[in-house]
Design a protein around this motif. Structure first.
Motif, mmCIF file in Angstrom:
data_model
loop_
_atom_site.group_PDB
_atom_site.id
_atom_site.type_symbol
_atom_site.label_atom_id
_atom_site.label_comp_id
_atom_site.label_asym_id
_atom_site.label_seq_id
_atom_site.Cartn_x
_atom_site.Cartn_y
_atom_site.Cartn_z
ATOM 1 N N SER A 30 0.702 -1.081 -0.124
ATOM 2 C CA SER A 30 0.120 0.071 -0.023
ATOM 3 C C SER A 30 0.895 1.086 -0.194
ATOM 4 O O SER A 30 2.072 1.046 0.118
ATOM 5 N N ASP A 32 0.420 5.166 1.373
ATOM 6 C CA ASP A 32 -0.190 6.335 2.179
ATOM 7 C C ASP A 32 -0.617 7.571 1.343
ATOM 8 O O ASP A 32 -1.790 8.148 1.198
ATOM 9 N N GLU A 53 -4.264 7.863 0.329
ATOM 10 C CA GLU A 53 -4.885 6.398 -0.011
ATOM 11 C C GLU A 53 -6.494 6.511 0.085
ATOM 12 O O GLU A 53 -7.152 6.087 -0.912
ATOM 13 N N ASN A 73 -5.520 2.986 -6.723
ATOM 14 C CA ASN A 73 -4.823 2.356 -5.457
ATOM 15 C C ASN A 73 -4.660 0.789 -5.983
ATOM 16 O O ASN A 73 -3.605 0.530 -5.702
ATOM 17 N N ASN A 76 -1.674 1.141 -8.184
ATOM 18 C CA ASN A 76 -0.465 1.908 -7.724
ATOM 19 C C ASN A 76 -0.091 3.063 -8.947
ATOM 20 O O ASN A 76 0.982 3.202 -9.249
#
Length: 122
Positions: A30, A32, A53, A73, A76
């Motif tokens: 992930s 942020d 995010e 997300n 990416n």
């Protein structure tokens, strides 16, 4: 570990539009916060826009109402839609990623792309 690659820069006339994209790859669970920064010749690198995010955005006053930052997300990826471009927008634009989870419990920050040139000129 993490690579950022920008695309979409180029030469555009004043009042025109460009769309920048940034693809993050590597060991990423992930991210942020992602953002765009720019650096004009002889000037310091400055913030253009950031997005968390969760979708919270922040813009430099100089680009509010003209630029729109967005991200996907799951892929990416990060985008910057730039409208009503001005000569003073001319700069190298850099993609940034902070708070990148590269493994469970492991986060890193300060990842940068190589930059893409945006030139606004008639």
């Amino acid at each position: 570990q993490v690579q950022l690659v920008e695309s979409g820069g180029g030469l555009v006339q004043p009042g025109g539009s460009l769309r920048l994209s940034c693809a993050a790859s590597g060991s990423i669970l992930s991210i942020d916060r992602m953002g765009w920064y720019r650096q004009a010749p002889g000037k310091q690198r400055e913030l253009v826009a950031t997005i968390t995010e969760g979708g919270t955005t922040n813009y430099a006053d100089s680009v509010k109402g003209r630029f729109t930052i967005s991200r996907e997300n799951a892929k990416n990826t990060l985008n910057l839609q730039m409208n009503s471009l001005k000569p003073e927008d001319t700069a190298v634009y850099y993609c940034n990623a902070d708070g990148v989870t590269i493994a469970r419990g492991v986060r890193r920050s300060g990842f940068w792309g190589q930059g893409t040139q945006v030139t606004v000129s008639s």
